[in-house]
Design an enzyme around this catalytic site. Structure first.
Site, PDB file in Angstrom:
ATOM      1  N   GLU A 116      10.296   8.387 -16.340  1.00  0.00           N
ATOM      2  CA  GLU A 116       8.913   9.575 -16.673  1.00  0.00           C
ATOM      3  C   GLU A 116       9.062   8.852 -17.709  1.00  0.00           C
ATOM      4  O   GLU A 116       7.387   8.276 -18.140  1.00  0.00           O
ATOM      5  CB  GLU A 116       9.073  10.626 -16.476  1.00  0.00           C
ATOM      6  CG  GLU A 116       9.628  11.238 -15.237  1.00  0.00           C
ATOM      7  CD  GLU A 116       9.698  12.679 -14.349  1.00  0.00           C
ATOM      8  OE1 GLU A 116       8.622  13.470 -15.101  1.00  0.00           O
ATOM      9  OE2 GLU A 116      10.403  13.265 -15.028  1.00  0.00           O
ATOM     10  N   SER A 144      15.771  22.060 -14.911  1.00  0.00           N
ATOM     11  CA  SER A 144      15.079  22.998 -15.391  1.00  0.00           C
ATOM     12  C   SER A 144      15.921  23.724 -15.823  1.00  0.00           C
ATOM     13  O   SER A 144      15.964  24.475 -15.624  1.00  0.00           O
ATOM     14  CB  SER A 144      14.228  22.708 -14.421  1.00  0.00           C
ATOM     15  OG  SER A 144      13.313  24.212 -14.279  1.00  0.00           O
ATOM     16  N   LYS A 161      16.808  21.644  -9.036  1.00  0.00           N
ATOM     17  CA  LYS A 161      16.385  20.581  -9.910  1.00  0.00           C
ATOM     18  C   LYS A 161      16.778  19.200 -10.688  1.00  0.00           C
ATOM     19  O   LYS A 161      17.952  20.185 -11.718  1.00  0.00           O
ATOM     20  CB  LYS A 161      15.182  20.447 -11.218  1.00  0.00           C
ATOM     21  CG  LYS A 161      14.041  22.197 -10.238  1.00  0.00           C
ATOM     22  CD  LYS A 161      12.784  20.188 -10.007  1.00  0.00           C
ATOM     23  CE  LYS A 161      11.829  19.527 -10.716  1.00  0.00           C
ATOM     24  NZ  LYS A 161       9.948  20.209 -10.741  1.00  0.00           N
ATOM     25  N   HIS A 192       0.920  -1.178   0.327  1.00  0.00           N
ATOM     26  CA  HIS A 192      -0.037   0.156  -0.320  1.00  0.00           C
ATOM     27  C   HIS A 192       0.688   1.514  -0.006  1.00  0.00           C
ATOM     28  O   HIS A 192       0.094   2.072   0.733  1.00  0.00           O
ATOM     29  CB  HIS A 192      -1.141   0.030   1.118  1.00  0.00           C
ATOM     30  CG  HIS A 192      -1.227  -1.164   1.073  1.00  0.00           C
ATOM     31  ND1 HIS A 192      -2.934  -1.764   1.104  1.00  0.00           N
ATOM     32  CD2 HIS A 192      -0.940  -2.395   2.168  1.00  0.00           C
ATOM     33  CE1 HIS A 192      -3.191  -2.859   1.206  1.00  0.00           C
ATOM     34  NE2 HIS A 192      -2.638  -3.301   2.174  1.00  0.00           N
TER      35      HIS A 192
END
Ligand code: ARG
Length: 459
Positions: free
Chosen positions: A291, A278, A284, A157
């Site tokens: 992704e 970024s 970043k 979970h």
């Protein structure tokens, strides 16, 4: 002008929009190597069977090889009015060898030709996907061996459940990939029957030798029913299904990498080689490759769904609908290849942050099950009662804002008077993972043994 391959009964050429919707050359030119391989096998068989004279066979063979050279050299012009790769090759062959080229299409049709070409392409691609999946398994097994003892939280979970080792987590994906490879092999074995010679749909009256062409192209045997031969796209569907499951597996690992590389988790680090910056936020480090692996599962599953819907309800035998099998299949299997390569790169690149993982593994009362098991083993409590006592101790620790191992012995004994000093040994995460020695469990000795086993098998 009517089409020179099939325009005999046509007075004029197709409407512009007809040509546009009909043509597949834009995407099936990729089948050129398979198309020429198929034609070479077919013409050799026509010669051996005495259907074509040896001079024609020799001329056609030489011509097909020149066409292949032109395509490889990039000097071949693909023309939309020639519709597809089959007619493009044959048309150029005619220019090179003259009228003898017209004999190549004896005892075959584009219907059995395209089925054969696609099977050859899918078969080659399954083989290379299998190799790539093995490469990813090797990278994971190497990581697993190196991190057989690195503890981390195991989740259910997405809540900390019990400590596991990083190596054990890597080996979970090795198992998933082993099943993926099994599915690639199954799909390959089932597709490996040759449709060539089924002709348009009914077979042919020429005395062809389908066993010879099947063998020449590396198939196990010819397909047994000519209608099924030209109507079947199971091989593409099955390969896309296998690819979809594999892509879904990769998307799960990709998601974990996205979560793990976040500043909040900071479980693993990817080097500059596998992160991007970024343009506005200088701090970043984005896991773009992970992704994109996560996202590409969408187009792979989409290709499977798309082709299932194309095939649904199609009457036997061939329908032009089936030309729509190509773009999705090419795109999806190519996307999976890219995902496997990117994932292999990331696995080799990533470094787990062992200290952060160990701290996280110990938080959230992750060793509560070890405490309950100790109460069962050492004090003979029934598991349900041990669960209850442990629950009280977790409550007490949480009320004080401390870990289980920070409760004093008297505090422990308030919940169960027979608890002794020895209990502290099972509360550490290292002890917890080391005790999970059941077959397939996370104990470092198990992980080392399994990782080494995989490394040996994959060598
Ligand atoms: N380009 C076609 C395809 O990919 C080849 C087969 C055409 N057959 C026909 N009867 N028109 O399906």
């Amino acid at each position: 002008m009517s089409n020179r391959m099939w325009g005999g009964r046509f007075a004029s050429g197709p409407a512009e929009i007809m040509e546009e919707i009909n043509a597949s050359i834009g995407f099936d030119k990729r089948l050129a190597p398979q198309d020429i391989r198929g034609s070479l096998a077919h013409v050799a068989m026509l010669g051996q069977a005495g259907i074509l004279p040896a001079e024609d066979v020799a001329a056609i063979e030489a011509g097909l090889k020149s066409v292949r050279d032109e395509i490889e050299a990039g000097t071949f012009t693909f023309r939309r009015e020639l519709e597809d790769i089959h007619m493009s090759v044959e048309s150029r062959l005619t220019e090179i060898v003259g009228p003898a080229a017209g004999r190549l299409h004896t005892a075959r049709s584009r219907n059995d030709q395209v089925a054969t070409d696609m099977k050859l392409w899918v078969r080659d691609t399954l083989d290379s996907l299998d190799q790539q999946a093995a490469e990813l398994q090797r990278a994971l097994a190497d990581k697993a061996l190196r991190h057989a003892e690195t503890v981390m939280p195991g989740f259910t979970h997405l809540q900390s459940a019990q400590p596991v080792t990083f190596g054990h987590h890597c080996l979970a994906y090795v198992e998933m990939l082993a099943r993926d490879r099994g599915r690639f092999r199954d799909a390959r074995a089932r597709l490996n029957e040759c449709p060539l010679g089924a002709a348009a749909l009914a077979g042919t009256s020429f005395p062809i030798d389908r066993h010879a062409t099947a063998a020449a192209l590396g198939f196990d045997r010819p397909t047994a029913n000519s209608l099924d031969s030209v109507a079947d796209r199971d091989f593409a569907l099955e390969s896309l299904a296998a690819a979809s499951i594999c892509a879904v597996h990769l998307s799960r690992f990709a998601e974990e990498l996205v979560v793990w590389t976040s500043a909040q988790f900071n479980f693993v680090r990817l080097s500059d080689g596998f992160t991007t910056g970024s343009s506005i936020m200088p701090q970043k480090r984005n896991p773009d490759a992970a992704e994109l692996v996560r996202a590409k599962s969408g187009r792979i599953v989409g290709a499977l769904t798309g082709l299932l819907i194309v095939m649904k309800g199609l009457p036997l035998a061939y329908s032009k609908d089936m030309q729509e099998d190509k773009e999705g299949t090419f795109d999806a299997l190519q996307a999976l290849s890219l995902c496997l390569a990117a994932m292999t790169g990331m696995v080799k690149d990533l470094e787990p942050n062992a200290e952060i993982l160990a701290r996280a593994a110990g938080s959230g009362y992750a060793t509560a099950t070890d405490l309950a098991d100790w109460l069962v083993r050492e004090l003979g409590l029934p598991f349900r009662q041990a669960h209850h006592v442990t629950g009280r101790l977790v409550g007490a620790a949480s009320a004080k804002g401390v870990g289980l191992e920070e409760l004093s012995l008297p505090e422990m004994q308030e919940a169960e008077p027979r608890i002794t000093e020895a209990v502290y040994a099972v509360l550490g995460v290292g002890n917890s993972v080391a005790s999970r020695t059941s077959y397939g469990g996370t104990a470092p000795d198990n992980v080392r043994q399994q990782a080494q086993g995989w490394i040996d098998r994959l060598a």
